[in-house]
Design a protein around this motif. Sequence first.
Motif, PDB file in Angstrom:
ATOM      1  N   UNK A  79      10.107-143.872 -37.868  1.00 30.50           N
ATOM      2  CA  UNK A  79      10.203-144.906 -38.911  1.00 30.50           C
ATOM      3  C   UNK A  79       8.814-145.394 -39.320  1.00 30.50           C
ATOM      4  N   UNK A  80       7.917-145.482 -38.358  1.00 33.96           N
ATOM      5  CA  UNK A  80       6.529-145.898 -38.680  1.00 33.96           C
ATOM      6  C   UNK A  80       5.888-144.873 -39.589  1.00 33.96           C
ATOM      7  N   UNK A  81       6.104-143.578 -39.280  1.00 29.67           N
ATOM      8  CA  UNK A  81       5.551-142.504 -40.129  1.00 29.67           C
ATOM      9  C   UNK A  81       6.117-142.599 -41.529  1.00 29.67           C
ATOM     10  N   UNK A  82       7.403-142.928 -41.639  1.00 30.78           N
ATOM     11  CA  UNK A  82       8.027-143.050 -42.955  1.00 30.78           C
ATOM     12  C   UNK A  82       7.400-144.188 -43.746  1.00 30.78           C
ATOM     13  N   UNK A  83       7.089-145.302 -43.089  1.00 37.88           N
ATOM     14  CA  UNK A  83       6.470-146.431 -43.787  1.00 37.88           C
ATOM     15  C   UNK A  83       5.060-146.075 -44.248  1.00 37.88           C
ATOM     16  N   UNK A  84       4.372-145.287 -43.444  1.00 38.82           N
ATOM     17  CA  UNK A  84       3.033-144.849 -43.856  1.00 38.82           C
ATOM     18  C   UNK A  84       3.091-143.989 -45.113  1.00 38.82           C
ATOM     19  N   UNK A  85       4.099-143.117 -45.151  1.00 36.30           N
ATOM     20  CA  UNK A  85       4.228-142.248 -46.329  1.00 36.30           C
ATOM     21  C   UNK A  85       4.666-143.021 -47.554  1.00 36.30           C
ATOM     22  N   UNK A  86       5.263-144.208 -47.318  1.00 40.03           N
ATOM     23  CA  UNK A  86       5.759-145.000 -48.450  1.00 40.03           C
ATOM     24  C   UNK A  86       4.618-145.624 -49.245  1.00 40.03           C
ATOM     25  N   UNK A  87       3.437-145.797 -48.596  1.00 41.11           N
ATOM     26  CA  UNK A  87       2.286-146.307 -49.357  1.00 41.11           C
ATOM     27  C   UNK A  87       1.893-145.294 -50.422  1.00 41.11           C
TER      28      UNK A  87
END
Length: 567
Positions: A35-43
Amino acid sequence: MWTFIIIAIAVFVVTAIIVVFLQRSYQNKAKQLGEIKARLMAFDINQELIEARKLSLIGQSLKDYQTLESRYSGLEKNKFMAIDRQLELVLNGAASVNLLKAKGDLDQLRNLVGEATDDVQAIRVGLKELKDTSQAHKKAIAELQGSYAIIRQSIDDQREAYGPAYHSLLQFINQLENDYQEFATLTESGDQAAASNVYEQLAMENTQLANMQTEIPDLFTSLNIKFVEQLAELFGGYQTLRHQGIIFLEDISDRLSLIDQQREGTLVLLVDLKIKETQQHIDKIEQQIQDSYDLLEGELNAQQNFQINVKAVDRGLERLREQNQNLFVELERLRQSYRFTHHELENRRGFLEQIDMISRNVTAANEQLDQAKITYSQAVGMQERWLNQMQEINTSQIELWQQIIGIEPAFQSAKQICDQNMDSIQSIRQRLERMNLPGLPKVYLEFYYSVLDEIKRLDGILRASLVDMDDVQRQLNIVVVDSDTLHEKTQKIVDEAIIAEQLLQYSNRYRQTNHMVAEVSKEARQIYNNDYNYSKVMDLLGPVLDKVDAGIYDHIVESYQRHRNVI
């Protein structure tokens, strides 16, 4: 057997539970990292890179941008894919019973996600700094544009206030304008990193310019007006004081000229816009000028104080001489009758020598003033020392006077005491004679005649042609102490003799009826008549009489004490 089986089953069950618990824990933690990786990609970092590229970056700013762009490309193409692969590996491995490998895979996943997080944060911060720097530079350009022309006009309007620093200040502004133009060019071209360096230099120079605008007029006023006026005032005051007869051992004009040369040298520092050094030199000049004021004022006050002290010194010397003369007259009178043993005559002469020395020093100081060899402040210092010495002499002469005027009263007092003790010892002898005692103890008589001799010795000292009052006092102390002791001994003998006689008389009642009383009474009477040891008579008769008449001894003693006559 069954117990062993039950324990084994229990261990297996607990182990299974732990395995299941850890498997689920690893899976949950892996999902959280995903989920953290997904939030990073959301930037939307791509969009941020595009916006930054629009800044038309060149030079170091372009290199910084390219570094950030390359870092994001590597993150997007490599690290995110590596995270996906490692995430899948952890989720699949967590379902196995090899928990040790599963934990290692999870730790590697955590490291990859941490690195990706750091990369994203660093890229975003770097892009924001490029954008913020560009905006700040553009804002600075807008603020500075045209400001130097206003500053130049303001300085030109107050040209006289800046004195010789005016042209140097304009040259400094020209340099600022050149730096500003370089800054504006770099900003417009997009080289924000190089522009930042120039901007920092420009900001520092703007601060210097603001300080110089504020400080130079005050510094120039001090150097060109304040100090000039003060030096002129000091020079005029110096000439006036010299005409008034005030003495200076140095040529104050030379001192003032040196100060003026320092003032002119400091103006050169101001022309070079060396503000800090200029202020330091001004501080030194101010101190030298203040010292010069203090010197002139000090010598003026010293002259006034000198004139005041002249009268105090003259009156003091006159009073001391009068005191010393009175001491001389009194000592000469007393030395006809008394011997001086405490250096009274020498001390009086010593005081006179000190007075004469001060008088000679006063004359010498006046001559030095007339010849301008000393200043009035030095002369005042001498006067203060003389006045202190005179105060000490005054105290010493008063002490000597009090000492010698007490000689005659002390002599009369000693003579009176001597006469009183002579009368007293005669009275004692007469009192004892009237008692018709059979005799007195030898020890008492020896002490009696010893005291009489001491009194006669005192009388002889008092009748000497030159009386030594130290001898008088020593002999007087002996007489007083011994006379008191003689009275005590006499009173004791009188008391014992009377009580012994009363005891003998009382014992007569029992001599015919009591053999023991008769025997003791006979012995006691012999001691009374032949040995004169009256206390022993009391010791012998007292206990014997108490046996025939209880308490009679105390009764006789107490009755005597009530009617006793004190010698």
